[in-house]
Design a protein around this motif. Structure first.
Motif, mmCIF file in Angstrom:
data_model
loop_
_atom_site.group_PDB
_atom_site.id
_atom_site.type_symbol
_atom_site.label_atom_id
_atom_site.label_comp_id
_atom_site.label_asym_id
_atom_site.label_seq_id
_atom_site.Cartn_x
_atom_site.Cartn_y
_atom_site.Cartn_z
ATOM 1 N N PHE A 55 0.848 -1.192 0.000
ATOM 2 C CA PHE A 55 0.000 0.000 0.000
ATOM 3 C C PHE A 55 0.881 1.239 0.000
ATOM 4 C CE2 PHE A 55 -1.858 3.477 2.488
ATOM 5 C CZ PHE A 55 -2.944 3.777 1.689
ATOM 6 N N PHE A 56 0.551 2.213 -0.847
ATOM 7 C CA PHE A 56 1.323 3.447 -0.987
ATOM 8 C C PHE A 56 0.435 4.640 -0.658
ATOM 9 C CE2 PHE A 56 2.718 0.292 -4.015
ATOM 10 C CZ PHE A 56 4.099 0.334 -4.001
ATOM 11 N N SER A 57 0.963 5.578 0.136
ATOM 12 C CA SER A 57 0.289 6.854 0.336
ATOM 13 C C SER A 57 1.340 7.883 0.717
ATOM 14 C CB SER A 57 -0.810 6.740 1.386
ATOM 15 O OG SER A 57 -1.636 7.897 1.352
ATOM 16 N N ASP A 58 0.868 9.058 1.168
ATOM 17 C CA ASP A 58 1.798 10.133 1.483
ATOM 18 C C ASP A 58 1.731 10.489 2.964
ATOM 19 O OD1 ASP A 58 -0.331 12.083 1.896
ATOM 20 O OD2 ASP A 58 -0.531 12.152 -0.280
ATOM 21 N N PHE A 59 2.498 11.501 3.345
ATOM 22 C CA PHE A 59 2.676 11.882 4.753
ATOM 23 C C PHE A 59 1.358 12.115 5.481
ATOM 24 C CE2 PHE A 59 2.875 15.332 7.837
ATOM 25 C CZ PHE A 59 3.787 14.821 8.761
ATOM 26 N N ARG A 60 0.361 12.672 4.781
ATOM 27 C CA ARG A 60 -0.910 12.999 5.425
ATOM 28 C C ARG A 60 -1.570 11.777 6.056
ATOM 29 N NH1 ARG A 60 -4.094 15.269 0.496
ATOM 30 N NH2 ARG A 60 -2.917 13.560 -0.463
ATOM 31 N N TYR A 61 -1.282 10.598 5.508
ATOM 32 C CA TYR A 61 -2.007 9.395 5.908
ATOM 33 C C TYR A 61 -1.125 8.379 6.628
ATOM 34 C CZ TYR A 61 -5.679 11.176 2.871
ATOM 35 O OH TYR A 61 -6.661 11.965 2.296
ATOM 36 N N ARG A 62 0.048 8.834 7.120
ATOM 37 C CA ARG A 62 0.952 7.890 7.783
ATOM 38 C C ARG A 62 0.270 7.207 8.970
ATOM 39 N NH1 ARG A 62 6.403 7.307 8.021
ATOM 40 N NH2 ARG A 62 6.740 9.261 6.882
ATOM 41 N N THR A 63 -0.263 7.986 9.896
ATOM 42 C CA THR A 63 -0.883 7.410 11.088
ATOM 43 C C THR A 63 -2.147 6.635 10.729
ATOM 44 O OG1 THR A 63 -0.014 9.197 12.466
ATOM 45 C CG2 THR A 63 -1.869 7.932 13.347
ATOM 46 N N GLN A 64 -2.937 7.189 9.835
ATOM 47 C CA GLN A 64 -4.174 6.525 9.430
ATOM 48 C C GLN A 64 -3.888 5.176 8.777
ATOM 49 O OE1 GLN A 64 -6.825 9.051 7.226
ATOM 50 N NE2 GLN A 64 -8.041 7.355 6.442
ATOM 51 N N ALA A 65 -2.891 5.130 7.924
ATOM 52 C CA ALA A 65 -2.543 3.870 7.270
ATOM 53 C C ALA A 65 -2.099 2.827 8.279
ATOM 54 C CB ALA A 65 -1.453 4.100 6.223
ATOM 55 N N ASP A 66 -1.280 3.241 9.242
ATOM 56 C CA ASP A 66 -0.837 2.293 10.268
ATOM 57 C C ASP A 66 -2.020 1.725 11.046
ATOM 58 O OD1 ASP A 66 1.829 2.613 9.631
ATOM 59 O OD2 ASP A 66 2.210 4.130 11.171
ATOM 60 N N HIS A 67 -3.035 2.533 11.230
ATOM 61 C CA HIS A 67 -4.199 2.115 12.010
ATOM 62 C C HIS A 67 -5.166 1.258 11.188
ATOM 63 C CE1 HIS A 67 -7.443 2.279 14.931
ATOM 64 N NE2 HIS A 67 -8.246 2.765 14.005
ATOM 65 N N GLU A 68 -5.337 1.587 9.901
ATOM 66 C CA GLU A 68 -6.409 0.973 9.119
ATOM 67 C C GLU A 68 -5.973 -0.184 8.239
ATOM 68 O OE1 GLU A 68 -9.451 4.765 8.534
ATOM 69 O OE2 GLU A 68 -8.086 4.217 6.903
ATOM 70 N N VAL A 69 -4.810 -0.102 7.670
ATOM 71 C CA VAL A 69 -4.416 -1.103 6.670
ATOM 72 C C VAL A 69 -4.192 -2.439 7.358
ATOM 73 C CG1 VAL A 69 -2.643 -1.757 5.003
ATOM 74 C CG2 VAL A 69 -3.496 0.606 5.082
ATOM 75 N N GLY A 70 -4.755 -3.478 6.763
ATOM 76 C CA GLY A 70 -4.766 -4.785 7.394
ATOM 77 C C GLY A 70 -3.392 -5.424 7.510
ATOM 78 N N ASP A 71 -3.312 -6.378 8.423
ATOM 79 C CA ASP A 71 -2.085 -7.144 8.592
ATOM 80 C C ASP A 71 -1.735 -7.851 7.282
ATOM 81 O OD1 ASP A 71 -2.080 -6.391 11.221
ATOM 82 O OD2 ASP A 71 -2.998 -8.244 11.944
#
Length: 364
Positions: A55-71
């Motif tokens: 999964f790729f995203s940018d700085f705005r979504y660092r924390t959100q990605a860690d929380h939401e993206v599945g194992d």
């Protein structure tokens, strides 16, 4: 979305790769990214390979990605150009001859960039691969669509007692949207339609400053969103008086057509056959030319998705799809009636997820 659901969905995509003649898929359509990874943001991409999913995203979504993206999904937070990083990750693997990208959603410029890439891997457009999986809903998806539909009908029930002649269409829409939000709708899946009088003959009318008159037909097409999943409902009422004979005749016809379709639609019949369930009663009464759109469409993470209940669709309706049933009759210069409910096509038959309360309401 549960992590195990995302893992199963990614495995299903991998099973489709051979059939599509590709070694992996670049996913850029936001609803598809959410479906496969759990990410709810608005900017990102996913690369689904047999070896792993990235999964790729940018700085705005660092924390959100860690929380939401599945194992089991590798997260890449990219400082600038996501697509350069996608190409770099592709270069990490040998044997990737052809990688698909979602040709039905990327821009012409992005597609040109993909197809002219200097990678050893060929990037090729594919169409609606993930959408094939999204058509059939699991139990959790059906449940949250039902919750969205219940929320929406509750909001309508709280709005209609306050509707009076002299109000603007925009006033009614504002009240309805307030009731939707206070009940927990994350957002509106589409711009709320409130159309009165002759404007109700516009199937996709823009809500306006027109003042509602006594005796008007008032068409309300609106939705709710719960956990990203959409409900889509239409009701038509009469404001400030009793329905006249013509209004009642047209309303009863549309209601009859809608009830027939809701009762008899089944998974396995074609979109054309489903469309005919609601269309034939209207055509037999001489109003065929006044019903110009299809009977319905799929619902899910998008308010309009597959399958299509239309006379041009000869594909079978999948088991566990969720669809709208929304016949209408629209007479220019007079007005229109549309009635819409959300229906789950289970193996045992159809089940209405919205309230199905289609009795003609006269707001006196």
């Amino acid at each position: 979305m549960a992590t195990d659901a995302g893992a199963a969905r990614r495995e299903s995509v991998i099973e489709l790769l051979d059939h599509a003649g590709i070694d992996g898929l670049i996913v850029s359509h936001v609803p598809n990214i959410r479906y496969l990874t759990g990410f709810t943001g608005s900017a990102g991409a996913a690369l689904v390979l047999r070896q792993e999913t990235v999964f790729f995203s940018d700085f705005r979504y660092r924390t959100q990605a860690d929380h939401e993206v599945g194992d089991g999904v590798r997260i890449e937070i990219v400082p600038s150009d996501i697509w350069s990083r996608v190409r770099a990750v592709l270069g990490e693997y040998a044997g990737l001859d052809r990688i698909g990208f979602e040709g039905h959603v990327v821009t012409v410029g992005r597609a040109r960039e993909f197809t002219q890439s200097e990678l050893a891997t060929e990037l090729v457009p594919v169409s609606r691969l993930v959408e094939q999986l999204r058509v059939s809903k699991d139990a959790d998806e059906v449940r949250v669509i039902g919750e969205a539909a219940s929320l929406a009908t509750d909001a309508l029930g709280a709005t209609l007692p306050h509707v009076r002649p002299g109000q603007r269409e925009l006033d009614v829409a504002a009240r309805l949207e307030h009731e939707l939000r206070t009940r927990g709708s994350q957002w509106h899946p589409f711009p709320t339609i409130v159309a009165s009088g002759a404007r109700s003959a516009l199937p996709h009318a823009q809500t306006s400053t027109r003042e509602i008159q006594a005796g008007d037909l008032l068409l309300l097409d609106f939705g709710a969103q719960v956990d990203g999943y959409c409900a889509d409902i239409t009701r038509t009422v009469v404001v400030g008086g009793r329905a006249d004979e013509r209004q009642r005749t047209v309303y009863d016809l549309v209601r009859q057509a809608q009830q027939r379709a809701v009762s008899h639609v089944r998974a396995g019949m074609t979109g054309r056959e489903a469309d005919a369930l609601g269309r034939l009663p209207i055509e037999e009464r001489g109003f065929g030319d006044a019903f110009g759109h299809s009977l319905g469409h799929g619902l899910g993470l998008e308010v309009h998705e597959d399958p299509r209940l239309s006379k041009s669709n000869d594909d079978a309706l999948p088991v566990d799809s969720v669809v709208t049933i929304e016949p209408g009759v629209y007479i220019p210069g007079w007005g229109g009636v549309r009635i819409e409910d959300d229906v789950h096509l289970g193996a045992d038959g159809p089940r209405v997820l919205s309230d199905g309360d289609t009795e003609l309401r006269e707001l006196i």
